[in-house]
Motif scaffolding. Sequence first.
Motif, PDB file in Angstrom:
ATOM      1  N   SER A 146       0.851  -1.195   0.000  1.00  0.00           N
ATOM      2  CA  SER A 146       0.000   0.000   0.000  1.00  0.00           C
ATOM      3  C   SER A 146       0.885   1.244   0.000  1.00  0.00           C
ATOM      4  O   SER A 146       0.601   2.218  -0.691  1.00  0.00           O
ATOM      5  CB  SER A 146      -0.976  -0.031   1.170  1.00  0.00           C
ATOM      6  OG  SER A 146      -0.595   0.829   2.179  1.00  0.00           O
ATOM      7  N   HIS A 147       1.996   1.171   0.748  1.00  0.00           N
ATOM      8  CA  HIS A 147       2.937   2.295   0.748  1.00  0.00           C
ATOM      9  C   HIS A 147       3.543   2.474  -0.637  1.00  0.00           C
ATOM     10  O   HIS A 147       3.614   3.582  -1.167  1.00  0.00           O
ATOM     11  CB  HIS A 147       4.036   2.031   1.779  1.00  0.00           C
ATOM     12  CG  HIS A 147       5.084   3.104   1.826  1.00  0.00           C
ATOM     13  ND1 HIS A 147       6.297   2.969   1.194  1.00  0.00           N
ATOM     14  CD2 HIS A 147       5.091   4.327   2.389  1.00  0.00           C
ATOM     15  CE1 HIS A 147       7.003   4.079   1.392  1.00  0.00           C
ATOM     16  NE2 HIS A 147       6.300   4.904   2.117  1.00  0.00           N
ATOM     17  N   LYS A 150       0.795   3.806  -2.946  1.00  0.00           N
ATOM     18  CA  LYS A 150       0.237   5.124  -2.643  1.00  0.00           C
ATOM     19  C   LYS A 150       1.235   6.245  -2.877  1.00  0.00           C
ATOM     20  O   LYS A 150       0.839   7.366  -3.151  1.00  0.00           O
ATOM     21  CB  LYS A 150      -0.289   5.155  -1.206  1.00  0.00           C
ATOM     22  CG  LYS A 150      -1.613   4.430  -1.079  1.00  0.00           C
ATOM     23  CD  LYS A 150      -2.190   4.580   0.286  1.00  0.00           C
ATOM     24  CE  LYS A 150      -3.556   3.931   0.392  1.00  0.00           C
ATOM     25  NZ  LYS A 150      -4.092   4.045   1.736  1.00  0.00           N
ATOM     26  N   LEU A 153       1.149   7.091  -6.468  1.00  0.00           N
ATOM     27  CA  LEU A 153      -0.193   7.660  -6.676  1.00  0.00           C
ATOM     28  C   LEU A 153      -0.240   9.101  -6.159  1.00  0.00           C
ATOM     29  O   LEU A 153      -0.825   9.984  -6.792  1.00  0.00           O
ATOM     30  CB  LEU A 153      -1.237   6.831  -5.925  1.00  0.00           C
ATOM     31  CG  LEU A 153      -1.866   5.670  -6.688  1.00  0.00           C
ATOM     32  CD1 LEU A 153      -2.810   4.912  -5.772  1.00  0.00           C
ATOM     33  CD2 LEU A 153      -2.630   6.165  -7.910  1.00  0.00           C
ATOM     34  N   ALA A 154       0.387   9.294  -4.982  1.00  0.00           N
ATOM     35  CA  ALA A 154       0.416  10.645  -4.409  1.00  0.00           C
ATOM     36  C   ALA A 154       1.167  11.594  -5.333  1.00  0.00           C
ATOM     37  O   ALA A 154       0.734  12.730  -5.564  1.00  0.00           O
ATOM     38  CB  ALA A 154       1.083  10.613  -3.030  1.00  0.00           C
ATOM     39  N   ARG A 157      -1.005  12.297  -8.417  1.00  0.00           N
ATOM     40  CA  ARG A 157      -2.098  13.217  -8.097  1.00  0.00           C
ATOM     41  C   ARG A 157      -1.562  14.638  -7.886  1.00  0.00           C
ATOM     42  O   ARG A 157      -2.172  15.611  -8.339  1.00  0.00           O
ATOM     43  CB  ARG A 157      -2.804  12.723  -6.824  1.00  0.00           C
ATOM     44  CG  ARG A 157      -3.939  13.613  -6.407  1.00  0.00           C
ATOM     45  CD  ARG A 157      -4.729  13.013  -5.283  1.00  0.00           C
ATOM     46  NE  ARG A 157      -5.781  13.941  -4.881  1.00  0.00           N
ATOM     47  CZ  ARG A 157      -6.701  13.669  -3.975  1.00  0.00           C
ATOM     48  NH1 ARG A 157      -6.715  12.498  -3.388  1.00  0.00           N
ATOM     49  NH2 ARG A 157      -7.620  14.558  -3.659  1.00  0.00           N
ATOM     50  N   ASP A 316      11.023  -1.030   8.902  1.00  0.00           N
ATOM     51  CA  ASP A 316      10.859   0.214   8.139  1.00  0.00           C
ATOM     52  C   ASP A 316      12.168   0.816   7.662  1.00  0.00           C
ATOM     53  O   ASP A 316      12.288   1.279   6.563  1.00  0.00           O
ATOM     54  CB  ASP A 316      10.174   1.268   9.023  1.00  0.00           C
ATOM     55  CG  ASP A 316       8.708   0.962   9.161  1.00  0.00           C
ATOM     56  OD1 ASP A 316       8.024   1.743   9.800  1.00  0.00           O
ATOM     57  OD2 ASP A 316       8.255  -0.050   8.599  1.00  0.00           O
TER      58      ASP A 316
ATOM     59  N   MET B  58       7.469   6.317   6.569  1.00  0.00           N
ATOM     60  CA  MET B  58       8.337   5.200   6.188  1.00  0.00           C
ATOM     61  C   MET B  58       9.564   5.727   5.460  1.00  0.00           C
ATOM     62  O   MET B  58       9.496   6.053   4.281  1.00  0.00           O
ATOM     63  CB  MET B  58       7.564   4.257   5.265  1.00  0.00           C
ATOM     64  CG  MET B  58       7.349   2.891   5.843  1.00  0.00           C
ATOM     65  SD  MET B  58       6.282   1.944   4.801  1.00  0.00           S
ATOM     66  CE  MET B  58       7.079   0.355   4.919  1.00  0.00           C
ATOM     67  N   ALA B  85       1.334   6.472   4.005  1.00  0.00           N
ATOM     68  CA  ALA B  85       0.456   5.722   3.107  1.00  0.00           C
ATOM     69  C   ALA B  85      -0.581   4.968   3.913  1.00  0.00           C
ATOM     70  O   ALA B  85      -1.583   4.523   3.397  1.00  0.00           O
ATOM     71  CB  ALA B  85       1.293   4.754   2.290  1.00  0.00           C
ATOM     72  N   ARG B  86      -0.288   4.806   5.215  1.00  0.00           N
ATOM     73  CA  ARG B  86      -1.222   4.050   6.058  1.00  0.00           C
ATOM     74  C   ARG B  86      -2.245   5.013   6.632  1.00  0.00           C
ATOM     75  O   ARG B  86      -1.886   6.011   7.222  1.00  0.00           O
ATOM     76  CB  ARG B  86      -0.474   3.385   7.199  1.00  0.00           C
ATOM     77  CG  ARG B  86       0.681   2.535   6.718  1.00  0.00           C
ATOM     78  CD  ARG B  86       1.332   1.912   7.912  1.00  0.00           C
ATOM     79  NE  ARG B  86       2.565   1.258   7.503  1.00  0.00           N
ATOM     80  CZ  ARG B  86       3.261   0.447   8.280  1.00  0.00           C
ATOM     81  NH1 ARG B  86       2.850   0.192   9.484  1.00  0.00           N
ATOM     82  NH2 ARG B  86       4.363  -0.109   7.850  1.00  0.00           N
ATOM     83  N   GLY B  87      -3.493   4.651   6.481  1.00  0.00           N
ATOM     84  CA  GLY B  87      -4.507   5.614   6.881  1.00  0.00           C
ATOM     85  C   GLY B  87      -5.319   5.212   8.089  1.00  0.00           C
ATOM     86  O   GLY B  87      -6.274   5.889   8.449  1.00  0.00           O
ATOM     87  N   THR B 105      -2.709  11.587   4.833  1.00  0.00           N
ATOM     88  CA  THR B 105      -2.576  10.271   4.212  1.00  0.00           C
ATOM     89  C   THR B 105      -2.382  10.411   2.711  1.00  0.00           C
ATOM     90  O   THR B 105      -3.090  11.160   2.049  1.00  0.00           O
ATOM     91  CB  THR B 105      -3.847   9.436   4.490  1.00  0.00           C
ATOM     92  OG1 THR B 105      -4.085   9.443   5.889  1.00  0.00           O
ATOM     93  CG2 THR B 105      -3.662   8.005   4.033  1.00  0.00           C
ATOM     94  N   LYS B 106      -1.399   9.654   2.177  1.00  0.00           N
ATOM     95  CA  LYS B 106      -1.150   9.646   0.730  1.00  0.00           C
ATOM     96  C   LYS B 106      -2.191   8.769   0.043  1.00  0.00           C
ATOM     97  O   LYS B 106      -2.536   7.728   0.586  1.00  0.00           O
ATOM     98  CB  LYS B 106       0.228   9.055   0.432  1.00  0.00           C
ATOM     99  CG  LYS B 106       1.407   9.842   0.933  1.00  0.00           C
ATOM    100  CD  LYS B 106       2.658   9.036   0.631  1.00  0.00           C
ATOM    101  CE  LYS B 106       3.883   9.636   1.275  1.00  0.00           C
ATOM    102  NZ  LYS B 106       5.062   8.794   1.092  1.00  0.00           N
ATOM    103  N   PRO B 107      -2.641   9.062  -1.127  1.00  0.00           N
ATOM    104  CA  PRO B 107      -2.379  10.295  -1.872  1.00  0.00           C
ATOM    105  C   PRO B 107      -3.269  11.419  -1.345  1.00  0.00           C
ATOM    106  O   PRO B 107      -4.434  11.193  -1.055  1.00  0.00           O
ATOM    107  CB  PRO B 107      -2.769   9.921  -3.309  1.00  0.00           C
ATOM    108  CG  PRO B 107      -3.714   8.779  -3.185  1.00  0.00           C
ATOM    109  CD  PRO B 107      -3.447   8.096  -1.894  1.00  0.00           C
TER     110      PRO B 107
END
Lengths: 367, 239
Positions: A146-147, A150, A153-154, A157, A316, B58, B85-87, B105-107
Amino acid sequence: MTTPLPSETGRVVRFTMIGLLAFSVLQVCWWLVDQSHYAAGTTNMVRALYSADLMAARRLQVAGVPADEISGYFPHVVPDTEGRLMIAPAATDQLEADRGAHVTQYTWESGFFLLVLAGSIGVLWRGLREEREVRRQQDNFLALVSHQFKTPLASLRLSAETLVKRQPPPDYTRQLSKRMIEDVVRLERMVTKILDSARLERGRVEFQKTRFDLADTAAQIVAQLEETARERGVKLINRLTTPIEIDADSIAVDTVLRNLLENAIAASAENKGEVTLSAAPVADGIAVTVSDTGVGFVPSDARRLFEKFHRLDTGDRQSHGGTGLGLFIVARIMHFEKGRAEAYSGGPGQGATFTVTWPVTTGAAHP
Amino acid sequence: MSDQVPRILLVEDDLPLARGMAENLRAETYTVDIVHDGQTGLERASAGDYDMLVLDVMLPRLSGLELCASLRQQGVNTPVLFLTARGDPHDKVRGLEAGGDDYLTKPFNLDEFLLRVRAILRRWEWYRASVASASALNFGGNQVDFRSFRARAWDGREHELTEKEVMILKVLAERPGEVIGRDDLLERVWGQEVYPSTRTIDNFILRLRKLFEREQQTPKHFITVRGVGYRFDSEGTAS
């Protein structure tokens, strides 16, 4: 990723089973104690009956009934050397022997059942532990994937919203558009990697061997990765420049080299190190080596590196932007190619060397 | 900061995202420095005079949470906006417990990002200006130093206060005797968007009472006004 998650119901059933097994163990223990008491009680009862018989026999003796006749009525009553009646020692011994045999029988049977139950509990417990480990790995995988998804994606966007909000000049617009394309490519690569690993894990792959020049493939990949390496301050050196013909699946070779180089670049980004690609003929084929001056690893982890999600276990701070699937894909492809993949490092901070060996080569030339 | 362009340190390991954020922050006239790993981020944040930090959670070498916690331990109270990225709420709480001020939170939406940066800088600006005019608070035998975030309580004990605790104290001390609503406190100290519940304020007030009230059950300085908020009485004459 492909191991199915046990359902909630499955877990409840397993825990219930363990509960029942624990209850059964207690029940068996209770039976053992109960049977010991029962055997002791029975022995005492028979002893009491024998005593009553002895009293009756003595009365008969006083009444003048002959000893032979009395022995006929009460076989377990015998006269001693002085003619006094007593309970035969053999009868008493037999009672004790019966009691002991009863307890021994239950002890063995209970022991066997307890052993079976303990074994079953062990198997179930191990299953639960494995399940927990799978769940932990999957949670880590989801968190990291997900990291990894995302973040591009971030970026995507952000670039799109910047275009809308700032209405930038043509140069900057082109720059943002290029960044957006790169983000899309990053996302696409990650999807491909996840799908590849799933296919490779299930063995749903077909390799088509063709003869091609390894140096050409290497040159293409290095050219594509050079910018990434430069951006991360890593020097990418290609020593695989002399033509080497190889019989292998070209897509598989591309995937293996790309994954190894991406992995090495990511591992070397922290200390702005070097990544070197080279190849050499070996006794059983052709060995391609990717060495880096990056973060390295604990030597005992050399095998585990090729396991799925291994990177996730390092936490991490050592996350270099991978999904934990790249080296797994390399190992699986080399397995299907009947080759081998090996990793070496002197220890954390001392860089690493990854070597993949293809077993069949023809017309090899020294690089 | 008031007469200078705010300086922001951006710690993000993803280069394209870091560039995009920095370009937008610079377009808003902020000065931005970028670093790509936690360890370097910690060194820069400890040494540099930044008005705000934007931290990815991270990060290589040192996670954003560890970075923030280390800074707070060093007594560096620069406000922090976490990016992650974790929401899920648990991660959000972890970030705020590590000393973060806000969490995105991304995005994320560009306008929302800029808005949050502005809000944090505004709150920090208010705090600095406020401290410049009154850097200490004395009440009921307690002494609070708003610059060093240290306090000596009525019983002689020394306390290290968190950034949020001193900000709440500051808001309350600015308007002694007035009733200040929980929403007002949230807005001034956190910004409404960060915490889902005004109960958070209640917990902070409980902590302040524990530190500074002689009898927590019958507080004389931090008075609850039922259904509204709190009133600060520096004299401790409330019954």
